[in-house]
Design a protein around this motif. Structure first.
Motif, PDB file in Angstrom:
ATOM      1  N   UNK A   1      25.578  28.400  40.575  1.00  0.00           N
ATOM      2  CA  UNK A   1      26.330  28.701  41.965  1.00  0.00           C
ATOM      3  C   UNK A   1      27.958  28.817  41.555  1.00  0.00           C
ATOM      4  N   UNK A   2      28.467  28.200  40.557  1.00  0.00           N
ATOM      5  CA  UNK A   2      29.764  28.480  40.358  1.00  0.00           C
ATOM      6  C   UNK A   2      29.960  29.930  39.759  1.00  0.00           C
ATOM      7  N   UNK A   3      29.135  30.263  39.266  1.00  0.00           N
ATOM      8  CA  UNK A   3      29.312  31.642  38.786  1.00  0.00           C
ATOM      9  C   UNK A   3      29.430  32.634  40.145  1.00  0.00           C
ATOM     10  N   UNK A   4      28.579  32.503  41.065  1.00  0.00           N
ATOM     11  CA  UNK A   4      28.417  33.215  42.287  1.00  0.00           C
ATOM     12  C   UNK A   4      29.840  33.191  43.126  1.00  0.00           C
ATOM     13  N   UNK A   5      30.190  31.768  42.966  1.00  0.00           N
ATOM     14  CA  UNK A   5      31.480  31.438  43.650  1.00  0.00           C
ATOM     15  C   UNK A   5      32.633  32.193  43.010  1.00  0.00           C
ATOM     16  N   UNK A   6      32.428  32.466  41.708  1.00  0.00           N
ATOM     17  CA  UNK A   6      33.820  32.902  41.122  1.00  0.00           C
ATOM     18  C   UNK A   6      33.575  34.439  41.464  1.00  0.00           C
ATOM     19  N   UNK A   7      32.423  35.072  41.354  1.00  0.00           N
ATOM     20  CA  UNK A   7      32.265  36.431  41.619  1.00  0.00           C
ATOM     21  C   UNK A   7      32.836  36.668  42.935  1.00  0.00           C
ATOM     22  N   UNK A   8      32.281  35.925  43.963  1.00  0.00           N
ATOM     23  CA  UNK A   8      32.830  36.100  45.429  1.00  0.00           C
ATOM     24  C   UNK A   8      34.422  36.094  45.345  1.00  0.00           C
ATOM     25  N   UNK A   9      35.152  35.102  44.866  1.00  0.00           N
ATOM     26  CA  UNK A   9      36.453  35.119  45.109  1.00  0.00           C
ATOM     27  C   UNK A   9      37.115  36.290  44.532  1.00  0.00           C
ATOM     28  N   UNK A  10      36.729  36.555  43.253  1.00  0.00           N
ATOM     29  CA  UNK A  10      37.484  37.917  42.508  1.00  0.00           C
ATOM     30  C   UNK A  10      37.190  38.998  43.458  1.00  0.00           C
ATOM     31  N   UNK A  11      36.142  39.285  43.998  1.00  0.00           N
ATOM     32  CA  UNK A  11      36.032  40.446  44.686  1.00  0.00           C
ATOM     33  C   UNK A  11      36.804  40.253  46.029  1.00  0.00           C
ATOM     34  N   UNK A  12      36.851  39.275  46.678  1.00  0.00           N
ATOM     35  CA  UNK A  12      37.505  39.022  48.018  1.00  0.00           C
ATOM     36  C   UNK A  12      39.103  39.194  47.854  1.00  0.00           C
ATOM     37  N   UNK A  13      39.570  38.467  46.663  1.00  0.00           N
ATOM     38  CA  UNK A  13      40.933  38.500  46.677  1.00  0.00           C
ATOM     39  C   UNK A  13      41.704  39.356  45.625  1.00  0.00           C
ATOM     40  N   UNK A  14      40.826  39.809  44.713  1.00  0.00           N
ATOM     41  CA  UNK A  14      41.356  40.944  43.565  1.00  0.00           C
ATOM     42  C   UNK A  14      40.716  42.231  43.423  1.00  0.00           C
ATOM     43  N   UNK A  15      39.278  42.049  44.392  1.00  0.00           N
ATOM     44  CA  UNK A  15      38.577  43.329  44.314  1.00  0.00           C
ATOM     45  C   UNK A  15      38.209  43.891  42.837  1.00  0.00           C
ATOM     46  N   UNK A  16      37.756  42.864  42.085  1.00  0.00           N
ATOM     47  CA  UNK A  16      37.349  43.201  40.663  1.00  0.00           C
ATOM     48  C   UNK A  16      36.290  42.362  40.230  1.00  0.00           C
ATOM     49  N   UNK A  17      35.565  42.531  39.329  1.00  0.00           N
ATOM     50  CA  UNK A  17      34.270  42.023  38.686  1.00  0.00           C
ATOM     51  C   UNK A  17      34.629  40.928  37.746  1.00  0.00           C
ATOM     52  N   UNK A  18      33.824  39.983  37.542  1.00  0.00           N
ATOM     53  CA  UNK A  18      34.199  38.758  36.524  1.00  0.00           C
ATOM     54  C   UNK A  18      34.317  39.803  35.171  1.00  0.00           C
ATOM     55  N   UNK A  19      34.987  38.771  34.229  1.00  0.00           N
ATOM     56  CA  UNK A  19      35.109  39.305  33.015  1.00  0.00           C
ATOM     57  C   UNK A  19      34.088  39.216  32.091  1.00  0.00           C
ATOM     58  N   UNK A  20      34.079  40.097  31.043  1.00  0.00           N
ATOM     59  CA  UNK A  20      32.465  40.243  30.182  1.00  0.00           C
ATOM     60  C   UNK A  20      32.301  38.669  29.436  1.00  0.00           C
ATOM     61  N   UNK A  21      32.970  37.886  29.448  1.00  0.00           N
ATOM     62  CA  UNK A  21      32.801  36.672  29.035  1.00  0.00           C
ATOM     63  C   UNK A  21      32.185  35.721  30.171  1.00  0.00           C
ATOM     64  N   UNK A  22      32.632  35.829  31.450  1.00  0.00           N
ATOM     65  CA  UNK A  22      31.925  35.229  32.459  1.00  0.00           C
ATOM     66  C   UNK A  22      30.572  35.691  32.566  1.00  0.00           C
ATOM     67  N   UNK A  23      30.668  36.816  32.584  1.00  0.00           N
ATOM     68  CA  UNK A  23      29.199  37.681  32.654  1.00  0.00           C
ATOM     69  C   UNK A  23      28.254  37.137  31.497  1.00  0.00           C
ATOM     70  N   UNK A  24      28.521  37.030  30.492  1.00  0.00           N
ATOM     71  CA  UNK A  24      27.917  36.760  29.318  1.00  0.00           C
ATOM     72  C   UNK A  24      27.409  35.209  29.447  1.00  0.00           C
TER      73      UNK A  24
END
Length: 186
Positions: free
Chosen positions: A129-152
């Motif tokens: 759930x924390x990952x999905x929250x991270x992904x959502x806020x990055x998309x909403x605020x910065x229009x970017x995807x999570x870093x490769x480290x986060x995805x890994x």
């Protein structure tokens, strides 16, 4: 920079600051004060154990009281997070990580810390759930995807959930030298 100069948290000598500049608005006054204060600590302008007086730091670094206060709080929380994590005090580390997250919800390294800590506690649904929250806020605020480290880290947690494997936390509790080791043979 040497490994001792940079911790698992954001280091002003590394790419996260450059990444933030490319990804979104310019850093806030708190972020600038944090970067300046952390650099002053790394370069030993402020010595270990030295009393930190926010007004003096504000004058020295040329920032107002509020950004300095927030930067000092963030540095303290990062230190407490590292300390608790290194001692295997995962629940306490989660608490400090959540407080850091509240200060700056766009810092992916804090999202990763929370994900890793939840996984170490065996709470994989909270980690995911924390990952999905991270992904959502990055998309909403910065229009970017999570870093490769986060995805890994997300992939590692997901695979271990699917395989029902025990999550291997990078946290290695250190022995407290003040506590005597009991010898069962005596």
């Amino acid at each position: 920079p040497s490994a001792s100069a940079c911790s698992t948290m954001s280091c002003p000598l590394e790419a996260p600051r450059r990444r933030r500049a490319k990804r979104g608005p310019p850093p806030s006054l708190m972020q600038q004060a944090y970067d300046s204060l952390k650099m002053a600590i790394i370069t030993m302008e402020y010595r270990p154990g030295e009393c930190i007086v926010e007004s003096r730091i504000g004058e020295h670094l040329r920032f107002g009281r509020t950004p300095i206060h927030e930067a000092v709080a963030r540095l303290a929380l990062e230190g407490l997070l590292r300390h608790c994590e290194s001692r295997g005090e995962i629940s306490e580390a989660v608490s400090f990580a959540k407080k850091l997250h509240a200060l700056d919800p766009l810092r992916e390294e804090i999202h990763r810390a929370i994900m890793r800590l939840y996984a170490a506690l065996g709470d994989r649904p909270a980690a995911l759930a924390q990952y999905h929250a991270c992904k959502a806020i990055l998309r909403r605020e910065l229009n970017v995807e999570p870093m490769p480290e986060t995805e890994a880290l997300f992939q590692k947690i997901t695979q271990q959930v699917e395989g029902n494997a025990q999550f291997q936390s990078p946290v290695r509790p250190e022995k407290d030298p003040r506590v005597p080791v009991e010898n069962p043979g005596q």
